[in-house]
Design a protein around this motif. Structure first.
Motif, PDB file in Angstrom:
ATOM      1  N   TYR A 239      19.831 -31.176 -21.979  1.00 55.99           N
ATOM      2  CA  TYR A 239      19.327 -31.865 -20.779  1.00 55.99           C
ATOM      3  C   TYR A 239      19.917 -31.296 -19.495  1.00 55.99           C
ATOM      4  O   TYR A 239      20.112 -32.032 -18.535  1.00 55.99           O
ATOM      5  N   GLN A 240      20.227 -29.993 -19.473  1.00 60.27           N
ATOM      6  CA  GLN A 240      20.876 -29.445 -18.278  1.00 60.27           C
ATOM      7  C   GLN A 240      19.945 -29.571 -17.071  1.00 60.27           C
ATOM      8  O   GLN A 240      18.847 -29.021 -17.073  1.00 60.27           O
ATOM      9  N   GLY A 241      20.367 -30.291 -16.071  1.00 62.42           N
ATOM     10  CA  GLY A 241      19.557 -30.542 -14.873  1.00 62.42           C
ATOM     11  C   GLY A 241      18.924 -31.923 -14.899  1.00 62.42           C
ATOM     12  O   GLY A 241      18.601 -32.498 -13.862  1.00 62.42           O
ATOM     13  N   PHE A 242      18.776 -32.469 -16.081  1.00 64.91           N
ATOM     14  CA  PHE A 242      18.081 -33.748 -16.216  1.00 64.91           C
ATOM     15  C   PHE A 242      18.971 -34.940 -15.904  1.00 64.91           C
ATOM     16  O   PHE A 242      18.490 -36.001 -15.536  1.00 64.91           O
ATOM     17  N   PRO A 247      21.612 -28.609 -12.180  1.00 57.76           N
ATOM     18  CA  PRO A 247      22.042 -27.959 -13.425  1.00 57.76           C
ATOM     19  C   PRO A 247      23.504 -27.516 -13.410  1.00 57.76           C
ATOM     20  O   PRO A 247      24.149 -27.479 -14.448  1.00 57.76           O
ATOM     21  N   ASP A 250      25.577 -30.517 -14.210  1.00 55.68           N
ATOM     22  CA  ASP A 250      25.369 -30.937 -15.604  1.00 55.68           C
ATOM     23  C   ASP A 250      26.040 -29.989 -16.605  1.00 55.68           C
ATOM     24  O   ASP A 250      26.152 -30.330 -17.784  1.00 55.68           O
ATOM     25  N   TYR A 270      15.091 -25.762 -23.735  1.00 59.34           N
ATOM     26  CA  TYR A 270      14.294 -25.825 -22.497  1.00 59.34           C
ATOM     27  C   TYR A 270      13.104 -26.769 -22.675  1.00 59.34           C
ATOM     28  O   TYR A 270      12.152 -26.730 -21.894  1.00 59.34           O
ATOM     29  N   LYS A 272      13.104 -30.098 -22.359  1.00 59.59           N
ATOM     30  CA  LYS A 272      13.049 -31.152 -21.332  1.00 59.59           C
ATOM     31  C   LYS A 272      13.038 -30.552 -19.928  1.00 59.59           C
ATOM     32  O   LYS A 272      12.191 -30.876 -19.116  1.00 59.59           O
ATOM     33  N   ASN A 273      14.031 -29.684 -19.637  1.00 63.15           N
ATOM     34  CA  ASN A 273      14.151 -29.269 -18.230  1.00 63.15           C
ATOM     35  C   ASN A 273      13.036 -28.320 -17.782  1.00 63.15           C
ATOM     36  O   ASN A 273      12.794 -28.182 -16.587  1.00 63.15           O
ATOM     37  N   TRP A 333      11.207 -24.184  -9.703  1.00 64.50           N
ATOM     38  CA  TRP A 333      11.607 -24.919 -10.922  1.00 64.50           C
ATOM     39  C   TRP A 333      12.747 -25.895 -10.624  1.00 64.50           C
ATOM     40  O   TRP A 333      12.688 -27.067 -11.022  1.00 64.50           O
ATOM     41  N   VAL A 337      12.914 -29.823 -11.377  1.00 66.20           N
ATOM     42  CA  VAL A 337      13.937 -30.481 -12.204  1.00 66.20           C
ATOM     43  C   VAL A 337      14.487 -31.678 -11.424  1.00 66.20           C
ATOM     44  O   VAL A 337      14.644 -32.782 -11.959  1.00 66.20           O
ATOM     45  N   ALA A 341      14.413 -35.660 -12.454  1.00 64.91           N
ATOM     46  CA  ALA A 341      15.642 -36.471 -12.536  1.00 64.91           C
ATOM     47  C   ALA A 341      15.543 -37.665 -11.581  1.00 64.91           C
ATOM     48  O   ALA A 341      15.902 -38.791 -11.931  1.00 64.91           O
TER      49      ALA A 341
END
Ligand code: LMR
Length: 424
Positions: A239-242, A247, A250, A270, A272-273, A333, A337, A341
């Protein structure tokens, strides 16, 4: 005479094949239970109700409840189509341009192991594939008796992925279910008792299913005990960024452990993000001591991957590679993201406010806004989850987890009222 012999032979063949057909060799195969997460999504799809709400699977939805394809993804896809690329096999370890960008994204371009070129990385079939290849590597090179510890609770698939790869899975305390917050004393206590050299699974950010993450100070405490017990940290960073919309932020825990010189293993996704769920894009990486060790590890990763699925698919990874490497697409992008979030955060606020202010619930719902990421661990018991499904057509996993993006400005009040009805 000859004709009658051949008729006899044919009849014998027919008899043989029909008796084979009547004989079952799978009679002992029992009906398995539906998947605890994807099975709920299936039940939702089969519900004809018009008011139904899907809060089960972790997939982002827009404010109309529709699947969300990122603009950056569409643009990258178009550029790839315009290039009319071939469909040849890509290398066993995947696309280099993606792999290199992916580790830079996670560990940070300034990270020492990146600068020293000592991270062995391979493209994977999203996060699950990364975990599975990582686990198979552990099993092969650290031995079958290696213990892997996962938080309690954790994403249900962690346990089955690791067991199927032949590892012995145990858990460590994580959630204080009375307060729905991190039981840091329990985490530290359990870590301090783990056998030296054990592997410990850490959710890099946005813990699934609880949405409860350690604070930066708590991460430092966890790092210290990992160092003392010589534990091997296996990060799942799906979930990096989420979690925060940023990011870099995270990736804090992963970078903390890497900077401390820990032998980190990392599973990236990738799904999710980038919203690339069905494209199955991810990466598995191992931080090594030096470049020679990296080459050895990479060679053995390839030896593991080849008989599993030969080599990974090319379409999704080309999209991800473009987005990670092209500055213009990358900045679009990152905005998207942040948008995703932020939408999740605003739904958390609305849901809590409807429960407390409009429904007048006297229960403590503060965890809805204090937890982060895609999921909220509501604390609602399995019987109430069943009532939500039967009486209100609201679908969530039986552990009380809700996927927040399933809420939108049109249904959030209904969700709050339904939760209030079953919990009052
Ligand atoms: C989830 O937890 O809902 C997602 O990670 C989807 C999945 O595969 O379980």
């Amino acid at each position: 005479m000859l004709r009658s012999i051949s008729r006899l032979t044919r009849n014998a063949q027919i008899l043989k094949s029909s008796s084979l057909r009547n004989m079952s060799i799978w009679a002992n195969v029992k009906m398995g239970p539906p998947d605890p997460i994807l099975g709920v999504a299936e039940a939702y799809r089969n519900d004809p109700s018009e008011i139904k709400v899907n809060l089960s699977v972790g997939a982002f939805r827009d404010d109309n409840g529709k699947p969300f394809v990122l603009k950056s993804v569409r643009k990258a896809e178009k550029q790839i189509m315009d290039m009319a690329m071939d469909k040849e096999y890509i290398p066993i370890s995947g696309l280099d341009s993606f792999n290199n960008a992916s580790i830079r994204f996670a560990y940070g371009p300034e990270s020492l192991p990146i600068k020293e070129n000592r991270i062995a990385v391979a493209q994977s079939l999203s996060g699950t594939g990364a975990l599975r290849v990582g686990a198979a590597f552990i099993e092969r090179w650290l031995g079958k008796d290696t213990k892997i510890f996962v938080p309690k609770p954790t994403w249900g698939n962690h346990i089955t992925v690791f067991r199927d790869a032949g590892l012995s899975v145990s858990d460590y305390k994580y959630l204080d279910s009375k307060t729905n917050t991190l039981d840091i004393a329990g985490v530290l206590e359990d870590f301090s008792k783990m056998p030296k050299g054990s592997v410990v699974l850490l959710h890099g950010c946005a813990h699934n299913p609880t949405g409860v993450d350690p604070s930066p100070e708590q991460w430092k405490q966890i790092l210290e005990v990992c160092k003392q017990r010589e534990l091997i940290p296996f990060f799942d960073l799906a979930y990096q960024g989420f979690a925060s919309g940023n990011p870099e932020k995270d990736a804090y825990s992963l970078r903390l452990f890497t900077d401390a010189g820990m032998p980190v293993i990392l599973a990236q996704s990738y799904a999710k993000n980038m919203g690339l769920y069905g494209e199955r894009v991810g990466a598995i990486s191992f931080v090594c001591k030096d470049e020679a060790e990296k080459q050895n590890v990479l060679s053995q990763m390839k030896i593991l991957i080849r008989p599993l699925y030969s080599n990974p698919p090319s379409n999704g990874v080309r999209i991800a590679s473009k987005i990670l490497n092209d500055p213009e697409l990358n900045s679009l992008w990152l905005d998207e993201v942040k948008y995703m979030a932020d939408r999740i955060i605003s739904m958390r606020t609305l849901l809590r406010s409807h429960l407390e202010n409009d429904c007048g619930s006297k229960l403590d719902w503060s965890h809805i806004t204090s937890q982060i990421g895609m999921f909220c661990f509501t604390g609602v018991s399995p019987d109430k989850v069943q009532r939500l499904r039967d009486e209100f057509h609201i679908y969530l996993t039986s552990n009380g987890r809700i996927s927040i993006p399933g809420a939108n400005s049109k249904n959030v009040k209904y969700i709050a009222e339904s939760f209030h009805q079953v919990t009052k």
